[in-house]
Scaffold this motif. Structure first.
Motif, PDB file in Angstrom:
ATOM      1  N   LEU A 200       0.817  -1.205   0.000  1.00 16.61           N
ATOM      2  CA  LEU A 200       0.000   0.000   0.000  1.00 16.61           C
ATOM      3  C   LEU A 200       0.855   1.262   0.000  1.00 16.61           C
ATOM      4  N   GLY A 201       2.044   1.176   0.619  1.00 18.79           N
ATOM      5  CA  GLY A 201       2.930   2.329   0.641  1.00 18.79           C
ATOM      6  C   GLY A 201       3.423   2.703  -0.748  1.00 18.79           C
ATOM      7  N   ALA A 202       3.691   1.700  -1.580  1.00 19.53           N
ATOM      8  CA  ALA A 202       4.131   1.980  -2.945  1.00 19.53           C
ATOM      9  C   ALA A 202       3.045   2.709  -3.723  1.00 19.53           C
ATOM     10  N   GLY A 204       0.654   4.503  -2.295  1.00 15.43           N
ATOM     11  CA  GLY A 204       0.507   5.812  -1.668  1.00 15.43           C
ATOM     12  C   GLY A 204       1.548   6.816  -2.137  1.00 15.43           C
ATOM     13  N   ARG A 205       2.777   6.347  -2.343  1.00 12.43           N
ATOM     14  CA  ARG A 205       3.827   7.258  -2.811  1.00 12.43           C
ATOM     15  C   ARG A 205       3.514   7.793  -4.202  1.00 12.43           C
ATOM     16  N   GLU A 206       2.957   6.942  -5.052  1.00 13.29           N
ATOM     17  CA  GLU A 206       2.613   7.395  -6.405  1.00 13.29           C
ATOM     18  C   GLU A 206       1.543   8.484  -6.364  1.00 13.29           C
ATOM     19  N   TRP A 207       0.627   8.353  -5.406  1.00 15.53           N
ATOM     20  CA  TRP A 207      -0.481   9.290  -5.313  1.00 15.53           C
ATOM     21  C   TRP A 207      -0.248  10.374  -4.260  1.00 15.53           C
ATOM     22  N   ALA A 208       0.943  10.443  -3.734  1.00 14.86           N
ATOM     23  CA  ALA A 208       1.304  11.467  -2.742  1.00 14.86           C
ATOM     24  C   ALA A 208       0.433  11.393  -1.497  1.00 14.86           C
ATOM     25  N   PHE A 209       0.036  10.165  -1.110  1.00 13.08           N
ATOM     26  CA  PHE A 209      -0.721   9.973   0.115  1.00 13.08           C
ATOM     27  C   PHE A 209       0.235   9.933   1.296  1.00 13.08           C
ATOM     28  N   PRO A 210      -0.249  10.239   2.507  1.00 16.52           N
ATOM     29  CA  PRO A 210       0.583  10.055   3.701  1.00 16.52           C
ATOM     30  C   PRO A 210       1.033   8.608   3.795  1.00 16.52           C
ATOM     31  N   GLN A 211       2.294   8.414   4.134  1.00 13.11           N
ATOM     32  CA  GLN A 211       2.835   7.058   4.164  1.00 13.11           C
ATOM     33  C   GLN A 211       2.358   6.278   5.379  1.00 13.11           C
ATOM     34  N   PRO A 212       2.048   4.985   5.198  1.00 18.38           N
ATOM     35  CA  PRO A 212       1.517   4.183   6.308  1.00 18.38           C
ATOM     36  C   PRO A 212       2.594   3.852   7.324  1.00 18.38           C
TER      37      PRO A 212
END
Length: 266
Positions: A200-202, A204-212
């Motif tokens: 999920l972190g990978a 999230g990084r693509e979408w500039a989400f807060p990292q888990p």
């Protein structure tokens, strides 16, 4: 594929219609368990692994659009809720124990196969990262104790045994090809959430989400909100593992008339 989707949809409808007519329909829990077992053992095939000689004719290997992919996952999620509520309403015995283990495994195999599809119109980024098409790391659903627990279990119908073998064959491909196993909730001695957070972190990084940094990333937040297939996949995987639990204290008292809403995790 469309016929398989129709079978899932009608099974879900019949379960719902049966569940709400307890005032005039007897043995609701038995009827729903029997219907779901028939659907996933007699009507719908278990997905084939990518190295199977029959992979080209597999129902679940056909091209689909994103909407149809979601349809299957939502229906599988609702049906495993119906199944859980019904089977926990019945007094457990050895023949039913095999049903409790094998049917969720069949549903999990279908859900896993659909999560590995690349939709022809709008591919899910979550699924692309799951399969390694984006990011490079391939993740696979852990089967936990399914092989060892079902090795000597009492199975009273040949169709259930065939379904059990097909599920094991499907997931064995992921183990043989060293997929990183996710949702290993049965193993409390390891970092249960490490692989999930990487996956999920990978994304999230693509979408500039807060990292888990904690398991809550799997239970809520931006990813579950924007990729609803994750909630379906997670819930199905949970019940797949839940019925592999050998501790009787982990289950609610049998004999109560549980309903689908009580089995809903999200």
């Amino acid at each position: 594929f469309e016929e398989a989707l129709t079978a899932l949809r009608w099974c879900d409808k019949m379960c719902t219609l049966t569940a709400v007519q307890g005032h005039c329909v007897k043995n609701i829990a038995f009827l729903k368990v029997a219907l779901i077992q028939h659907t996933f053992v007699h009507v719908l095939p278990v997905p084939k692994s990518p190295d199977s000689k029959d992979i080209d004719t597999c129902v679940w290997n056909q091209q689909v659009v994103y909407g149809r992919q979601l349809d299957v996952l939502f229906l599988c999620q609702r049906l495993i809720e119906h199944f859980t509520a019904s089977v926990l309403s019945l007094r457990n015995n050895r023949p039913l124990d095999a049903v409790r283990i094998i049917i969720p495994a069949c549903i999990a195999a279908i859900a896993d196969a659909m999560m590995r599809k690349e939709a022809t119109d709008d591919p899910s980024e979550l699924c692309l990262y799951l399969t390694g098409r984006r990011g490079g790391t391939r993740y696979g659903l852990s089967t936990g104790m399914l092989p060892s627990q079902t090795e000597t279990i009492e199975v009273h119908t040949p169709e259930l045994n065939i379904a059990r073998t097909a599920v094991l064959d499907y997931f064995k491909y992921q183990e043989d090809h060293k997929y990183v196993q996710i949702m290993k909730w049965e193993d409390s001695h390891t970092n249960m959430w490490g692989a999930e957070l990487e996956w999920l972190g990978a994304l999230g990084r693509e979408w500039a989400f807060p990292q888990p940094s904690h398991p809550k990333y799997l239970t809520g937040g931006l990813i579950v909100k924007n990729w609803p297939e994750l909630a379906c996949y997670r819930d199905i995987a949970f019940y797949f593992k839940y019925f592999l639990n050998t501790d009787p204290q982990a289950f609610p008292p049998s004999g109560a008339n549980y309903v689908q809403a009580q089995a809903q995790l999200t």
